[in-house]
Scaffold this active site. Structure first.
Site, PDB file in Angstrom:
ATOM      1  N   ARG A 113      62.705  34.523  31.728  1.00 46.38           N
ATOM      2  CA  ARG A 113      63.558  35.547  31.121  1.00 46.38           C
ATOM      3  C   ARG A 113      64.361  36.355  32.148  1.00 46.38           C
ATOM      4  NH1 ARG A 113      62.916  36.095  25.758  1.00 46.38           N
ATOM      5  NH2 ARG A 113      60.930  35.543  24.795  1.00 46.38           N
ATOM      6  N   GLY A 164      62.324  32.511  25.235  1.00 47.20           N
ATOM      7  CA  GLY A 164      61.144  31.976  24.551  1.00 47.20           C
ATOM      8  C   GLY A 164      61.335  30.521  24.166  1.00 47.20           C
ATOM      9  N   LYS A 198      69.772  28.803  20.994  1.00 49.57           N
ATOM     10  CA  LYS A 198      68.331  28.606  20.786  1.00 49.57           C
ATOM     11  C   LYS A 198      67.668  29.906  20.370  1.00 49.57           C
ATOM     12  CE  LYS A 198      65.792  30.431  23.147  1.00 49.57           C
ATOM     13  NZ  LYS A 198      64.982  31.232  24.061  1.00 49.57           N
ATOM     14  N   THR A 199      66.761  29.921  19.498  1.00 53.57           N
ATOM     15  CA  THR A 199      65.745  30.944  19.273  1.00 53.57           C
ATOM     16  C   THR A 199      65.092  30.708  17.919  1.00 53.57           C
ATOM     17  OG1 THR A 199      65.130  33.260  19.036  1.00 53.57           O
ATOM     18  CG2 THR A 199      67.384  32.758  18.409  1.00 53.57           C
ATOM     19  N   ASP A 210      70.284  36.995  24.477  1.00 52.94           N
ATOM     20  CA  ASP A 210      70.266  37.549  25.837  1.00 52.94           C
ATOM     21  C   ASP A 210      70.635  36.484  26.868  1.00 52.94           C
ATOM     22  OD1 ASP A 210      69.562  40.151  25.103  1.00 52.94           O
ATOM     23  OD2 ASP A 210      67.428  39.672  25.065  1.00 52.94           O
ATOM     24  N   ASP A 237      63.775  32.871  16.330  1.00 53.27           N
ATOM     25  CA  ASP A 237      63.988  34.087  15.536  1.00 53.27           C
ATOM     26  C   ASP A 237      65.130  33.934  14.526  1.00 53.27           C
ATOM     27  OD1 ASP A 237      62.076  34.981  17.211  1.00 53.27           O
ATOM     28  OD2 ASP A 237      63.197  36.665  18.040  1.00 53.27           O
TER      29      ASP A 237
HETATM   30  P1  FBP Z   1      63.924  34.329  22.364  1.00 57.86           P
HETATM   31  O1  FBP Z   1      64.750  35.419  21.780  1.00 57.86           O
HETATM   32  O2  FBP Z   1      64.032  34.213  23.820  1.00 57.86           O
HETATM   33  O3  FBP Z   1      64.173  33.027  21.677  1.00 57.86           O
HETATM   34  O4  FBP Z   1      62.391  34.638  22.105  1.00 57.86           O
HETATM   35  C1  FBP Z   1      61.991  35.119  20.871  1.00 57.86           C
HETATM   36  C2  FBP Z   1      60.507  35.317  20.794  1.00 57.86           C
HETATM   37  O5  FBP Z   1      59.851  34.153  20.383  1.00 57.86           O
HETATM   38  C3  FBP Z   1      60.208  36.479  19.850  1.00 57.86           C
HETATM   39  O6  FBP Z   1      59.999  36.029  18.554  1.00 57.86           O
HETATM   40  C4  FBP Z   1      59.025  37.123  20.511  1.00 57.86           C
HETATM   41  O7  FBP Z   1      58.993  38.513  20.276  1.00 57.86           O
HETATM   42  C5  FBP Z   1      59.245  36.885  21.953  1.00 57.86           C
HETATM   43  O8  FBP Z   1      59.961  35.701  22.052  1.00 57.86           O
HETATM   44  C6  FBP Z   1      57.961  36.765  22.731  1.00 57.86           C
HETATM   45  O9  FBP Z   1      58.269  36.629  24.069  1.00 57.86           O
HETATM   46  P2  FBP Z   1      57.284  36.084  25.169  1.00 57.86           P
HETATM   47  O10 FBP Z   1      57.321  34.597  25.107  1.00 57.86           O
HETATM   48  O11 FBP Z   1      57.909  36.570  26.428  1.00 57.86           O
HETATM   49  O12 FBP Z   1      55.925  36.623  24.889  1.00 57.86           O
END
Ligand code: FBP
Length: 559
Positions: free
Chosen positions: A146, A82, A203-204, A177, A206
């Site tokens: 991803r 993300g 990175k994230t 991941d 979250d």
């Molecule tokens: P990452 O763990 O890859 O940083 O992504 C986190 C996130 O932003 C979550 O908060 C959310 O559930 C998810 O990505 C949403 O994913 P997508 O962009 O595939 O809809």
């Protein structure tokens, strides 16, 4: 010529602050090592799976000499998972370090995430490209994805692509991941004597990729400040109109750090924390009762309005739901190639699923509105995660609360009005222009990644510490990726993955919420943080999150 906003033009001129030890230039850095490390859990399994990169020592840079390689090198970079504010600055830091070490060095950006390296889709980054993206949000410089890197075939294809471009190192910018990918790739590259090193960057938005060595993942600072601005605006609206209860779901798939930080910045009436729900073994019905009780008590005071924050991953923390979702994950992994299931209508799918779940989970599944059932059966992401951003927990809670309040009304326990508004803030914050903190932190992470490469390391995560202090005091180094790994069940199998950091219920951050939330529930103590400021006093522009301040310094911060 690209059209850009006046703010973006000004931001392009911003010179991110580098961690002190890196500020003297890439040719003035010396590497020192600490103790050997162990995996955080399941040591033997992790050691057996990563025999070539397991257990390396923690690395730290100093200015006491210079011992980094000065030979020419081409590097490939991948943005993974993300979006998170600051990703472009990681690439900018890496690019600037690489070019200042030797202008003949090249940086290749693989397009669309990890699939770019497998399929050989890339672009060479130049001054012109890079300058257009400095201090901007988003991952659009090269795109993200991803794709899970794990098969021999994927690794062999990646090697072929790297050989064609004469690439000696790969930087993977991603969350838990994606850095698990980085570790698997590093192991394979070393086991096959390719001479290609792999370095990760944390990175994230979250905020769940952190530990003793990694204080914060980038993007959390900007994203939470963006959500806090939006929540503050809604609070002001609620406090003006006094007619709606706003239910706001906030991103954060597996941990509630975003929700907790946003709550500390804005002081809403209700904040649910998934980790607390799990620890207290709360059922969905108990959560609904807790919220309905606050709504009823506020109504008695004549306040038929309020703000509730809900973490995106709540559903997976509710014990009964967690059990059901774990069974669904295994079931769906098994049904992926089952034509009967794949061709069935939605109602038939529910029947097939219910017939395969245990009695308790089947009952729970059947009790859910069909929209939620359908959302729970959606495809898992390539890493096996439920796509919680697509599950409308905020709406589920609203519907259940309406039923509960109607029942309470009959019993004379609720005499107010309940008018709802549902919101989901996630994508709104993931590509915001990075705050000064994220701009500086990311630039340092990228610059540092190149220092790790030229130190000859592989299987390491770029680490910048001491981040609540001014950048001149930041400490730079690297953490072995295997140190953060454990075994978890994914797609119905046990797999090595980086352990996520969840909210610690005995930690200072959750305690800050806990000690204030009853007051915030009844009184309106709303804070309106306003927009992120990029120009102005450091006390406004450079301040870090409350979470980071409480975790690193146990400072009371704003609360
Ligand atoms: P990452 O763990 O890859 O940083 O992504 C986190 C996130 O932003 C979550 O908060 C959310 O559930 C998810 O990505 C949403 O994913 P997508 O962009 O595939 O809809």
């Amino acid at each position: 010529m690209r059209e850009i906003s006046p703010l973006q033009r000004e931001r392009q001129a911003y010179k991110p602050k580098l961690a002190g030890v890196l500020a003297n230039g890439i040719n003035n850095i010396k590497l020192t090592f600490g103790e050997k490390t162990e995996a955080v859990a399941d040591k033997e399994e992790i050691k057996a799976l990563f025999p070539h990169v397991y257990g390396e020592p923690i690395a730290k840079f100093s200015n006491q000499g210079s011992d980094l390689s000065t030979s020419t090198i081409n590097v490939g970079v991948i943005l993974s998972g993300g979006q998170a504010p600051g990703g472009h600055n990681v690439i900018a830091g890496l690019y600037d370090a690489l070019k200042s070490a030797n202008p003949n060095n090249k940086l290749y950006g693989f397009l669309g995430g990890p699939s770019g390296i497998i399929d050989g889709k890339y672009t060479e980054l130049t001054d012109e490209i890079m300058n257009n993206y400095r201090n901007t949000g988003g991952f659009d410089i090269i795109g993200s994805g991803r794709t899970k890197l794990e098969t021999e075939e994927q690794f062999k294809k990646s090697l072929e692509v790297c050989k064609n471009l004469n690439i000696g190192a790969i930087v993977i910018i991603g969350g838990d991941d994606s850095n698990t990918n980085a570790c698997l790739l590093a192991e394979w590259m070393k086991a096959n004597n390719t001479g290609i090193s792999v370095i990760g960057c944390p990175k994230t938005i979250d905020g769940d990729l952190k530990n003793d060595q990694i204080e914060i993942s980038f993007g959390f600072d900007t994203a939470t400040k963006t959500y806090a601005e939006l929540i503050g605006n809604i609070q002001r609206d609620a406090n003006s109109a006094k007619k709606y209860w706003h239910f706001i779901k906030l991103m954060g798939r597996s941990a509630s750090h975003v929700c907790l930080e946003a709550a500390l910045q804005t002081q809403p009436n209700i904040t649910l924390i998934g980790e607390e729900v799990e620890a207290k073994k709360q059922s969905l019905d108990e959560i609904v009762s807790y919220m309905a009780d606050i709504i009823a008590r506020r109504a008695e005071m004549g306040k038929n309005f309020g703000i509730a924050l809900i973490p995106e991953g709540l559903i997976e923390f509710i014990p009964e739901m967690k059990i059901m979702i774990a069974s669904l994950n295994d079931l769906l992994a098994g049904l992926e190639k089952d034509a009967n299931y794949q061709n069935a209508s939605q109602d038939e799918k529910y029947q097939i699923i219910t017939s395969k779940l245990d009695e308790k989970s089947a009952k729970l599944f059947n009790s859910l509105p069909s929209q939620i059932k359908a959302q729970l059966l959606m495809d898992r992401d390539p890493h096996g995660n439920v796509q919680v951003s697509k599950i409308e927990t905020e709406k589920l809670l609203i519907e259940m609360i309406k039923v509960k309040l109607a029942d309470m009304k009959k019993q004379g326990k609720f005499n107010g009005k309940f008018s709802d508004q549902a919101h989901f803030f996630g994508y709104e914050g993931r590509c915001a222009a990075p705050s000064n903190f994220d701009a500086d932190y990311c630039y340092s992470l990228g610059y540092n990644a190149f220092a790790l490469i030229q130190s000859g390391l592989t299987g390491y995560l770029s680490s910048i510490k001491n981040t609540t202090k001014p950048a001149s005091q930041w400490v730079a180094g690297g953490v072995p990726l295997t140190m953060m790994m454990n075994m978890e069940r994914r797609h119905g199998e046990m797999k090595p993955v980086i352990k996520k950091a969840l909210v610690e219920l005995d930690g200072p951050v959750f305690k800050a919420l806990e000690s204030h939330r009853e007051k915030w529930a009844m009184n309106d103590c709303y804070i309106f943080p306003g927009a992120i400021q990029y120009f102005g006093p450091a006390s406004v522009c450079d301040v870090t999150t409350i979470t980071l301040q409480l975790e690193q310094e146990n400072k009371p911060a704003m609360v």
